[in-house]
Design a protein around this motif. Structure first.
Motif, PDB file in Angstrom:
ATOM      1  N   TYR A 100      13.753  -1.704  -9.385  1.00 40.98           N
ATOM      2  CA  TYR A 100      13.276  -0.851  -8.295  1.00 40.98           C
ATOM      3  C   TYR A 100      14.422  -0.519  -7.342  1.00 40.98           C
ATOM      4  O   TYR A 100      14.581   0.625  -6.907  1.00 40.98           O
ATOM      5  N   ARG A 101      15.234  -1.497  -7.025  1.00 44.84           N
ATOM      6  CA  ARG A 101      16.370  -1.310  -6.129  1.00 44.84           C
ATOM      7  C   ARG A 101      17.306  -0.229  -6.689  1.00 44.84           C
ATOM      8  O   ARG A 101      17.851   0.594  -5.937  1.00 44.84           O
ATOM      9  N   GLN A 102      17.479  -0.192  -7.998  1.00 41.63           N
ATOM     10  CA  GLN A 102      18.335   0.809  -8.618  1.00 41.63           C
ATOM     11  C   GLN A 102      17.787   2.224  -8.421  1.00 41.63           C
ATOM     12  O   GLN A 102      18.549   3.170  -8.280  1.00 41.63           O
ATOM     13  N   THR A 103      16.459   2.369  -8.384  1.00 41.29           N
ATOM     14  CA  THR A 103      15.871   3.693  -8.135  1.00 41.29           C
ATOM     15  C   THR A 103      16.147   4.125  -6.697  1.00 41.29           C
ATOM     16  O   THR A 103      16.235   5.323  -6.425  1.00 41.29           O
ATOM     17  N   LEU A 104      16.281   3.186  -5.780  1.00 39.14           N
ATOM     18  CA  LEU A 104      16.590   3.541  -4.392  1.00 39.14           C
ATOM     19  C   LEU A 104      17.999   4.070  -4.264  1.00 39.14           C
ATOM     20  O   LEU A 104      18.270   4.973  -3.491  1.00 39.14           O
ATOM     21  N   ILE A 105      18.898   3.519  -5.045  1.00 42.78           N
ATOM     22  CA  ILE A 105      20.300   3.950  -5.010  1.00 42.78           C
ATOM     23  C   ILE A 105      20.427   5.339  -5.612  1.00 42.78           C
ATOM     24  O   ILE A 105      21.155   6.174  -5.112  1.00 42.78           O
ATOM     25  N   VAL A 106      19.671   5.606  -6.686  1.00 44.03           N
ATOM     26  CA  VAL A 106      19.734   6.890  -7.380  1.00 44.03           C
ATOM     27  C   VAL A 106      19.063   7.988  -6.558  1.00 44.03           C
ATOM     28  O   VAL A 106      19.549   9.101  -6.475  1.00 44.03           O
ATOM     29  N   ASP A 107      17.925   7.653  -5.929  1.00 46.11           N
ATOM     30  CA  ASP A 107      17.161   8.682  -5.192  1.00 46.11           C
ATOM     31  C   ASP A 107      17.859   9.179  -3.976  1.00 46.11           C
ATOM     32  O   ASP A 107      18.554   8.661  -3.255  1.00 46.11           O
TER      33      ASP A 107
ATOM     34  N   PHE B 258       3.898   0.931  -7.863  1.00 44.43           N
ATOM     35  CA  PHE B 258       5.254   1.098  -7.360  1.00 44.43           C
ATOM     36  C   PHE B 258       6.346   0.728  -8.348  1.00 44.43           C
ATOM     37  O   PHE B 258       7.388   1.367  -8.361  1.00 44.43           O
ATOM     38  N   CYS B 259       6.141  -0.303  -9.130  1.00 37.93           N
ATOM     39  CA  CYS B 259       7.126  -0.651 -10.147  1.00 37.93           C
ATOM     40  C   CYS B 259       6.515  -1.649 -11.113  1.00 37.93           C
ATOM     41  O   CYS B 259       5.495  -2.275 -10.791  1.00 37.93           O
ATOM     42  N   PRO B 260       7.118  -1.807 -12.271  1.00 35.57           N
ATOM     43  CA  PRO B 260       6.615  -2.813 -13.214  1.00 35.57           C
ATOM     44  C   PRO B 260       6.766  -4.217 -12.624  1.00 35.57           C
ATOM     45  O   PRO B 260       7.597  -4.449 -11.750  1.00 35.57           O
ATOM     46  N   TYR B 261       5.981  -5.110 -13.130  1.00 38.39           N
ATOM     47  CA  TYR B 261       5.984  -6.495 -12.657  1.00 38.39           C
ATOM     48  C   TYR B 261       6.792  -7.384 -13.595  1.00 38.39           C
ATOM     49  O   TYR B 261       7.001  -7.055 -14.757  1.00 38.39           O
ATOM     50  N   ASP B 262       7.180  -8.542 -13.073  1.00 40.00           N
ATOM     51  CA  ASP B 262       7.809  -9.574 -13.899  1.00 40.00           C
ATOM     52  C   ASP B 262       6.752 -10.408 -14.617  1.00 40.00           C
ATOM     53  O   ASP B 262       7.023 -10.981 -15.677  1.00 40.00           O
ATOM     54  N   PHE B 263       5.561 -10.457 -14.031  1.00 43.00           N
ATOM     55  CA  PHE B 263       4.515 -11.343 -14.553  1.00 43.00           C
ATOM     56  C   PHE B 263       3.178 -10.835 -14.033  1.00 43.00           C
ATOM     57  O   PHE B 263       3.115 -10.240 -12.958  1.00 43.00           O
TER      58      PHE B 263
ATOM     59  N   GLU C  37       0.795  -1.224   0.000  1.00 46.30           N
ATOM     60  CA  GLU C  37       0.000   0.000   0.000  1.00 46.30           C
ATOM     61  C   GLU C  37       0.831   1.280   0.000  1.00 46.30           C
ATOM     62  O   GLU C  37       0.284   2.353  -0.215  1.00 46.30           O
ATOM     63  N   ASN C  38       2.128   1.182   0.276  1.00 51.03           N
ATOM     64  CA  ASN C  38       2.916   2.418   0.254  1.00 51.03           C
ATOM     65  C   ASN C  38       4.365   2.149  -0.124  1.00 51.03           C
ATOM     66  O   ASN C  38       4.852   1.025  -0.042  1.00 51.03           O
ATOM     67  N   LYS C  39       5.034   3.213  -0.536  1.00 55.55           N
ATOM     68  CA  LYS C  39       6.405   3.121  -1.029  1.00 55.55           C
ATOM     69  C   LYS C  39       7.367   2.597   0.043  1.00 55.55           C
ATOM     70  O   LYS C  39       8.284   1.831  -0.274  1.00 55.55           O
ATOM     71  N   ASN C  40       7.176   2.979   1.290  1.00 50.22           N
ATOM     72  CA  ASN C  40       8.071   2.496   2.353  1.00 50.22           C
ATOM     73  C   ASN C  40       8.047   0.982   2.443  1.00 50.22           C
ATOM     74  O   ASN C  40       9.085   0.351   2.682  1.00 50.22           O
ATOM     75  N   TRP C  41       6.871   0.377   2.289  1.00 47.26           N
ATOM     76  CA  TRP C  41       6.771  -1.084   2.323  1.00 47.26           C
ATOM     77  C   TRP C  41       7.537  -1.679   1.150  1.00 47.26           C
ATOM     78  O   TRP C  41       8.263  -2.653   1.303  1.00 47.26           O
ATOM     79  N   MET C  42       7.354  -1.083  -0.032  1.00 42.87           N
ATOM     80  CA  MET C  42       8.057  -1.577  -1.223  1.00 42.87           C
ATOM     81  C   MET C  42       9.570  -1.483  -1.005  1.00 42.87           C
ATOM     82  O   MET C  42      10.307  -2.420  -1.316  1.00 42.87           O
ATOM     83  N   ASP C  43      10.016  -0.358  -0.463  1.00 43.01           N
ATOM     84  CA  ASP C  43      11.446  -0.179  -0.181  1.00 43.01           C
ATOM     85  C   ASP C  43      11.955  -1.287   0.744  1.00 43.01           C
ATOM     86  O   ASP C  43      12.984  -1.912   0.468  1.00 43.01           O
ATOM     87  N   GLU C  44      11.243  -1.507   1.843  1.00 40.49           N
ATOM     88  CA  GLU C  44      11.659  -2.541   2.802  1.00 40.49           C
ATOM     89  C   GLU C  44      11.720  -3.918   2.157  1.00 40.49           C
ATOM     90  O   GLU C  44      12.660  -4.685   2.399  1.00 40.49           O
ATOM     91  N   ILE C  45      10.736  -4.215   1.349  1.00 43.64           N
ATOM     92  CA  ILE C  45      10.658  -5.538   0.722  1.00 43.64           C
ATOM     93  C   ILE C  45      11.838  -5.774  -0.206  1.00 43.64           C
ATOM     94  O   ILE C  45      12.524  -6.789  -0.101  1.00 43.64           O
ATOM     95  N   VAL C  46      12.088  -4.838  -1.112  1.00 46.74           N
ATOM     96  CA  VAL C  46      13.182  -5.072  -2.070  1.00 46.74           C
ATOM     97  C   VAL C  46      14.545  -5.044  -1.394  1.00 46.74           C
ATOM     98  O   VAL C  46      15.442  -5.779  -1.797  1.00 46.74           O
ATOM     99  N   ILE C  47      14.700  -4.240  -0.362  1.00 49.17           N
ATOM    100  CA  ILE C  47      15.971  -4.229   0.382  1.00 49.17           C
ATOM    101  C   ILE C  47      16.169  -5.556   1.105  1.00 49.17           C
ATOM    102  O   ILE C  47      17.244  -6.161   1.045  1.00 49.17           O
ATOM    103  N   ASN C  48      15.136  -6.020   1.782  1.00 52.89           N
ATOM    104  CA  ASN C  48      15.257  -7.261   2.551  1.00 52.89           C
ATOM    105  C   ASN C  48      15.393  -8.501   1.678  1.00 52.89           C
ATOM    106  O   ASN C  48      15.971  -9.500   2.116  1.00 52.89           O
TER     107      ASN C  48
END
Length: 185
Positions: free
Chosen positions: A178-185, A141-146, A87-98
């Motif tokens: 998505y992880r690459q956008t975290l590094i750039v931002d 939040f980001c494009p999907y693989d499937f 539901e929010n960007k912070n969750w997406m950030d946590e998920i891809v980082i973890n």
């Protein structure tokens, strides 16, 4: 079986994620661990979850704990199917980082808003209107693989599609992009 592999289902409430996850476990020829944000949420008592003031104070730390638990679950060496409503960007950030270092296929689970609303009312255990609100948020939040649609395709057929994806030579890219956008931002 590849250690650290996962299918990550993201979709609104009543979109069919849980049913597909269970069908996927059934279809696979290896043990698959099912991790669900709902399992973490419902560790709290129903009384607190119904209280609009207390609910966010419980949900946010619980969901963050769920996100941090995913690599531990994945380290068991079995494939995972993860069921979530992001539901929010912070969750997406946590998920891809973890989940960095894990092979994760990010899968959109969707159907029409009309069908979501029908299911929500039919189930009777959902807050009416919640799926509509989520429908406008969870896929941004980001494009999907499937992508899979649950409106006209059975859970078993969708599970077979996910099984084929899991065993394919395809490499997921959504989380890495998505992880690459975290590094750039």
């Amino acid at each position: 079986m590849e250690k650290g592999s996962a299918i990550f289902l993201n979709g609104t409430s009543s979109s069919g994620k849980t049913t597909i996850a269970k069908a996927f476990q059934e279809a696979m020829d290896v043990p698959v661990l099912y991790a669900s944000n709902d399992k973490f949420i419902f560790m709290a008592h129903e009384r607190e979850l119904k209280d609009d003031e207390i609910r966010p104070k419980i949900l946010l730390p619980l969901l963050s704990a769920f996100h941090r638990s995913l690599p531990l679950i994945g380290s068991c060496g079995f494939p995972m199917i993860i069921d979530h409503v992001i539901e929010n960007k912070n969750w997406m950030d946590e998920i891809v980082i973890n989940l960095e270092g894990f092979k994760v296929f990010f899968v959109k689970v969707d159907c029409s808003l009309k069908e979501l609303e029908r299911r929500e009312k039919e189930r009777g255990d959902r807050q009416v209107g919640f799926a509509k609100w989520q429908h406008g948020v969870v896929h941004d939040f980001c494009p999907y693989d499937f992508e899979i649609n649950t409106e006209f395709i059975s859970p078993e057929e969708n599970a077979e599609k996910l099984k084929a994806l899991f065993y394919s030579d395809s490499q997921p890219t959504a989380f890495e992009h998505y992880r690459q956008t975290l590094i750039v931002d």
